[in-house]
Motif scaffolding. Structure first.
Motif: not given
Length: 262
Positions: A235-246
């Motif tokens: 679960i990545a709560e930061d939108p900017g971090y969510f994108i590269p993780l996805q």
């Protein structure tokens, strides 16, 4: 200085061993994830010593030892085993492995065994053509320690994460930035979680991991769990971090608990 090949299917354990070997002044010239790859690499030459995990995908470490020793009877191999695999070490020693290290290991233990084997110049250290019953019993049973080992427990305020385990779910919440000062705690935690083999893992990243080695540990952990056909979610709560993780992990990255289907 020795040229070493590390054979282990876990990126985290390979990274850990590499750091220990290099800190002792040696050079890791090759890493392999499975037996056939290790045999092919050893055939190319330039390897003085091999650290060999017993549990490997496909061809296990014991069979790999047998084939390498058939190819080169002077090959110097140190086995890496978990506690429940200690009875299997006997077979590896019989086939020509020189010594063994039991997980979880310490830096000091790895360096001690490595120094003993190299000092022997490749001669048998605990191995022989026919190990005695006394040696077999020693390898199967825990060896009494001369000193009582103590756990080094950091203050909770120093930890960048919180860990909870309930039923079959191990949940790790990273609530502070990973830095040079606390990355060792994260490494120890993720390494320990890999022993909890039947768990589902949920990593909740409240603060983006901007530390390069911290991201490397996260990627290694997820990859290792997947290789073992385990279940892991992030679960990545930061939108900017969510994108590269996805982009990196695809379907196992979520924005919230509500999105998790397993």
């Amino acid at each position: 200085m020795a040229n070493i090949m590390i054979v282990d299917d876990s990126p985290i354990f390979r990274r850990s061993l590499r750091e220990i070997f290099e800190s002792a002044g040696h050079r890791v010239v090759k890493e392999a994830e499975e037996g056939q790859e290790a045999i092919a690499a050893y055939t190319q030459g330039g390897i003085d010593l091999i650290s060999m995990d017993i549990q490997l995908p496909g061809m296990d470490g014991i069979e790999t030892v047998r084939r390498i020793r058939e190819q080169d009877p002077k090959a110097i191999i140190i086995m890496i085993s978990s506690l429940e695999q200690r009875s299997k070490v006997y077979e590896a020693i019989r086939l020509g492995a020189k010594h063994y290290i039991t997980k979880p290991f310490t830096d000091e233990k790895v360096i001690e065994v490595l120094a003993a084997v190299l000092k022997a110049g490749g001669k048998e250290t605990i191995a022989g053509e026919a190990p005695s019953e006394q040696l077999k019993e020693q390898m199967i049973r825990p060896v009494p320690r001369r000193e009582l080992l103590k756990l080094d427990v950091p203050a909770l305020s120093e930890l960048p994460f919180e860990l909870s385990i309930q039923d079959d779910l191990a949940e790790l919440s990273i609530h502070r930035h990973i830095t040079d000062g606390n990355i060792r705690y994260l490494h120890s935690c993720l390494q320990g979680l890999l022993y909890y083999r039947k768990a589902k893992y949920l990593l909740i990243i409240e603060e983006p991991i901007l530390h390069e080695d911290g991201n490397g540990l996260l990627f290694d952990f997820v990859s290792t769990v997947r290789e073992r056909q385990g279940t892991v979610g992030i679960i990545a709560e930061d939108p900017g971090y969510f994108i590269p993780l996805q982009a990196k992990f695809k379907h196992c990255v979520y924005r919230s608990r509500a999105e998790i289907w397993w």
